[in-house]
Design a protein around this motif. Structure first.
Motif, PDB file in Angstrom:
ATOM      1  N   TYR A  66       0.832  -1.210   0.000  1.00 38.52           N
ATOM      2  CA  TYR A  66       0.000   0.000   0.000  1.00 38.52           C
ATOM      3  C   TYR A  66       0.865   1.257   0.000  1.00 38.52           C
ATOM      4  N   ARG A  67       1.933   1.248   0.787  1.00 36.73           N
ATOM      5  CA  ARG A  67       2.789   2.444   0.863  1.00 36.73           C
ATOM      6  C   ARG A  67       3.519   2.686  -0.449  1.00 36.73           C
ATOM      7  N   ASP A  68       3.787   1.618  -1.188  1.00 36.17           N
ATOM      8  CA  ASP A  68       4.387   1.780  -2.514  1.00 36.17           C
ATOM      9  C   ASP A  68       3.407   2.480  -3.457  1.00 36.17           C
ATOM     10  N   ILE A  69       2.130   2.108  -3.380  1.00 39.06           N
ATOM     11  CA  ILE A  69       1.097   2.773  -4.188  1.00 39.06           C
ATOM     12  C   ILE A  69       0.968   4.233  -3.761  1.00 39.06           C
ATOM     13  N   THR A  70       0.971   4.473  -2.446  1.00 38.57           N
ATOM     14  CA  THR A  70       0.891   5.844  -1.927  1.00 38.57           C
ATOM     15  C   THR A  70       2.040   6.697  -2.452  1.00 38.57           C
ATOM     16  N   ALA A  71       3.255   6.125  -2.452  1.00 42.86           N
ATOM     17  CA  ALA A  71       4.430   6.862  -2.938  1.00 42.86           C
ATOM     18  C   ALA A  71       4.290   7.216  -4.412  1.00 42.86           C
ATOM     19  N   SER A  72       3.759   6.281  -5.213  1.00 43.72           N
ATOM     20  CA  SER A  72       3.577   6.540  -6.655  1.00 43.72           C
ATOM     21  C   SER A  72       2.553   7.652  -6.873  1.00 43.72           C
ATOM     22  N   LEU A  73       1.451   7.610  -6.136  1.00 46.78           N
ATOM     23  CA  LEU A  73       0.434   8.663  -6.261  1.00 46.78           C
ATOM     24  C   LEU A  73       0.988  10.010  -5.806  1.00 46.78           C
ATOM     25  N   LYS A  74       1.778   9.999  -4.739  1.00 51.13           N
ATOM     26  CA  LYS A  74       2.352  11.250  -4.224  1.00 51.13           C
ATOM     27  C   LYS A  74       3.315  11.861  -5.237  1.00 51.13           C
ATOM     28  N   THR A  75       4.147  11.029  -5.857  1.00 50.97           N
ATOM     29  CA  THR A  75       5.075  11.519  -6.878  1.00 50.97           C
ATOM     30  C   THR A  75       4.321  12.130  -8.051  1.00 50.97           C
ATOM     31  N   PHE A  76       3.266  11.444  -8.501  1.00 48.47           N
ATOM     32  CA  PHE A  76       2.446  11.940  -9.607  1.00 48.47           C
ATOM     33  C   PHE A  76       1.798  13.267  -9.225  1.00 48.47           C
ATOM     34  N   TYR A  77       1.268  13.331  -7.999  1.00 48.10           N
ATOM     35  CA  TYR A  77       0.625  14.562  -7.524  1.00 48.10           C
ATOM     36  C   TYR A  77       1.625  15.710  -7.462  1.00 48.10           C
TER      37      TYR A  77
END
Length: 742
Positions: free
Chosen positions: A57-68
């Motif tokens: 889940y934290r890997d997905i969160t990191a990807s979304l944060k980078t995109f944001y």
């Protein structure tokens, strides 16, 4: 001791069982506990799954944060919520130096053409110094001058008055004077000049003994120097030496003292200046010094002992040992401040208590405490506890004052200015402290920014403003005309949109991959015992299967994906077009699962011929903020309908990864699920609670297993003891009936 007693002792303490029965008790107990261990292993496997899920889940969160952060953060140059990222115009200057005076940024609604800009004036803040005023006077004296020198004083290391430290531009040297009477001041001046020339180079520091006072002056106004108290090196030498008869420790006035803090009490400990040949001799001296009635006394909560030839200390309280300062060198007229060791400087010490500062007239502030006024508001201060830095922080952090105080190291002076620019910016400052700092002023006002564009005069209170689709950033005043050409250029906007589509496709490919990844339910986390029987490669391959599909069909990720697809193709109020209108459509291949494709020719045409509509499609914003809509569905719907694509996608990602909470105390859905490292949610999420519960279960199961294991061993021990007694009795009976005789 009888055999039965030996067996009983071994079984009870060492669990060496089977001496009488011949049974492998350890193996039997292990077999009997297999079911209990299996329960523990099962809980540990569940815990491992939760830990792996947390990482996923934290890997997905990191990807979304980078995109944001790349496409929706206000600080990003690619922020698609800002028209600047999609500007289809460029500005070019006729002169290479024009940009030094004014910056021109065309917006989406800019009009192509040539612009002539004249009569540029900069907006200014109200301040205590107008432009062109002479340099302010230093707030403290430029030359450090001490008290009158005692020419008859005896200089000696044992008197602890023959040293001080001098720091010039960050380089510190110890200045040591020869033993004996101070005597001729000209000789002292020569001696110090030689020391400074050697340390810093010829002429960097000027020394004077005029009028019986010792003064210093640096060669340049940018030089910063200070005169300070030297440190006694006893701390490091007394506790770092391994004194022996062949290599004794000699203590002098330079290295015989240290500061000792026991609990909340601190004293300077001074040892006799003599030679110590053993750590024991040092310990005796330390005990005498510490237990002196003027120090900690006979009941001092500290003991000293020898370890590896060195002296170490122990205490039931918190103890710290640090370097002690030498005595103030009053013989040279270098007096200490009332509450501090010697620390004199050619620049004001911003961290010194105000009461200890001699200002440029050689006097201290006339009041110990009081107040000053800035723009009608009174600010109180206490000169005995506060520093100039404290004053600056107090003023600069108070937004109601609308003022900022700053210090210039080169001129050793202060300035104050309003935080706003323009003629409505005013500044009134009064008070004794403000006067000695050179900040007192009244009726000061700022000036407006002015430019004339193609004959039209524009006046604004700020140096950065927008007019008719162009943002102007005034930097310097000039009366010379500046010519700027604004022309269409779709390259930047095209590249930004194309890159966004590429990164969006990568993001949803990753998210789709996670929720569609196959789960291998037969591959559970390995136990430590299982790992011990496998190679590292085998373990890695097994765990690769075990970690697969942990987020299969996850509702949080699926919802975010569905919402992003819907947001990209819902109409945007007032935009007059949608994504397909500018050549961006969904891939026709099912396996692409919603990835976007670009018709580059169509996109370029849309940017060239209808750039403002393209900008609106992405950047339209609602009067309703994200935080206002967070807890109100009606406002959320309104914001969604009025927002462009960038704000919609930004909101969806925020719903998943935001660190702020809603009215129910909930953070983003992914953070509620697995948290984020460095945020409070790292230890307050659902999976963390699961892991904590598993830990509690393992602790309880281990307790029960230990109790059961102990009980089993007690039973086998009792059995072995009984068998031992039976064997002893049988042996005795045999002997009684002559069973062993010939």
């Amino acid at each position: 001791m009888a055999i039965s007693s030996i067996a009983s002792a071994l079984n009870t303490k060492l669990r060496l069982s089977g001496m009488s029965s011949g049974l492998d008790t350890d193996a039997i107990v292990k077999q009997l506990l297999l079911a209990d261990q299996a329960k523990i292993d099962k809980v540990l496997q569940k815990k491992q799954i939760s830990q792996w899920k947390t990482d996923a889940y934290r890997d997905i969160t990191a990807s979304l944060k980078t995109f944001y952060n790349t496409y929706f953060d206000t600080l990003s140059a690619k922020n698609l919520r800002s028209a600047g990222a999609l500007t289809c115009y460029t500005a070019s200057y006729a002169s290479s130096t024009a940009a030094d005076f004014i910056g021109i940024t065309p917006g989406a609604s800019a009009k192509p053409g040539t612009y002539t800009i004249t009569d540029i004036k900069v907006a200014t803040s109200a301040s205590n110094r107008a432009a062109g005023d002479p340099a302010p006077s230093p707030v403290t004296a430029d030359i450090v001058t001490g008290n009158t020198i005692d020419a008859a004083a005896v200089i000696s290391k044992d008197n602890d008055n023959n040293r001080f430290v001098f720091t010039l531009n960050g380089k510190t040297v110890n200045i040591t004077l020869d033993d004996g009477a101070l005597g001729d001041l000209s000789a002292l001046e020569t001696k110090l000049k030689a020391e400074f020339d050697k340390a810093y180079g010829p002429g960097k520091v000027t020394v004077s003994t005029a009028d019986g006072k010792l003064s210093f002056k640096a060669a340049l106004s940018t030089d910063v120097f200070s005169v300070g108290t030297a440190s006694n090196t006893g701390y490091s030498e007394i506790f770092g030496a391994k004194p022996t008869a062949g290599a004794p420790l000699t203590l002098t006035g330079w290295n015989n003292r240290f500061d000792l803090k026991i609990g909340d009490t601190t004293h300077t400990i001074e040892l006799p200046t003599t030679t110590y040949s053993t750590a024991g001799e040092l310990i005796t001296a330390l005990n005498n010094a510490v237990k002196d009635p003027s120090k900690f006394g006979a009941s001092a909560d500290i003991t000293f002992e020898e370890k590896d030839g060195k002296v170490v200390y122990k205490s039931s309280q918190t103890v710290s040992v640090s370097a002690a300062k030498t005595n103030t060198n009053v013989a040279l007229g270098l007096a200490a401040l009332p509450d501090n060791p010697l620390n004199l400087s050619n620049k004001i010490n911003l961290n010194e208590k105000i009461k200890n500062i001699d200002f440029n007239d050689g006097s201290s502030l006339p009041v110990a405490s009081g107040y000053f006024t800035i723009n009608g508001k009174q600010i109180t201060f206490d000169a005995s506890t506060m520093s100039i830095n404290d004053i600056m922080k107090k003023v600069n952090s108070d937004s109601s004052l609308n003022a900022t105080i700053s210090y210039d190291l080169t001129t050793n002076s202060f300035s104050i200015k309003s935080n706003r620019t323009g003629v409505t910016s005013t500044l009134d400052v009064s008070g004794d402290l403000m006067q000695v700092l050179g900040l007192e002023c009244s009726g000061k006002t700022g000036t407006d920014a002015e430019i004339t564009v193609n004959g039209q005069k524009i006046v604004r209170s700020d140096n950065n403003f927008s007019y008719n689709g162009i943002t102007y950033d005034i930097k310097k005043a000039t009366s010379d005309p500046i010519t700027v050409t604004v022309a269409g250029d779709t390259t930047k906007a095209f590249d930004t949109i194309k890159e966004f589509v590429t990164e969006y496709n990568k993001l949803i490919e990753k998210l789709n991959g996670k929720i569609g990844e196959k789960r291998y339910s037969d591959y559970v986390p390995l136990t430590d015992e299982q790992k011990s029987a496998m190679s590292e490669d085998q373990i890695n391959k097994w765990e690769e299967k075990a970690k697969s599909g942990l987020l299969y069909g996850d509702s949080v990720i699926s919802s975010a994906l569905s919402r992003m697809r819907s947001a990209l193709y819902s109409s945007v109020a007032g935009a007059g077009m949608n994504l397909s209108s500018i050549g961006i459509t969904t891939s026709s291949f099912y396996q692409d699962k919603g990835q976007l494709v670009i018709d580059e020719t169509k996109l370029k045409n849309a940017l060239a011929n209808n750039s403002e509509a393209v900008v609106n499609l992405f950047t339209n914003s609602s009067d309703v903020t994200y935080f206002e809509a967070m807890d109100d569905q009606a406002l959320k719907n309104k914001r969604y309908e009025e927002s462009g694509l960038a704000n919609r996608i930004s909101d969806i990602i925020q719903d998943a990864i935001r660190t702020s909470t809603n009215k129910d105390g909930k953070k983003g859905s992914l953070l509620e699920k697995a948290g984020m490292v460095g945020d409070r949610s790292e230890f307050t999420n659902i999976l963390y609670k699961e892991i904590s519960d598993y830990d509690k279960s393992v602790t309880e199961l281990n307790r029960k297993l230990t109790e059961k294991e102990t009980a089993l061993y007690k039973k086998f021990t009792a059995m072995e003891s009984a068998l031992s007694k039976m064997n002893s009795q049988s042996s005795w009976l045999t002997q009684q009936f002559g069973g062993g005789s010939n």
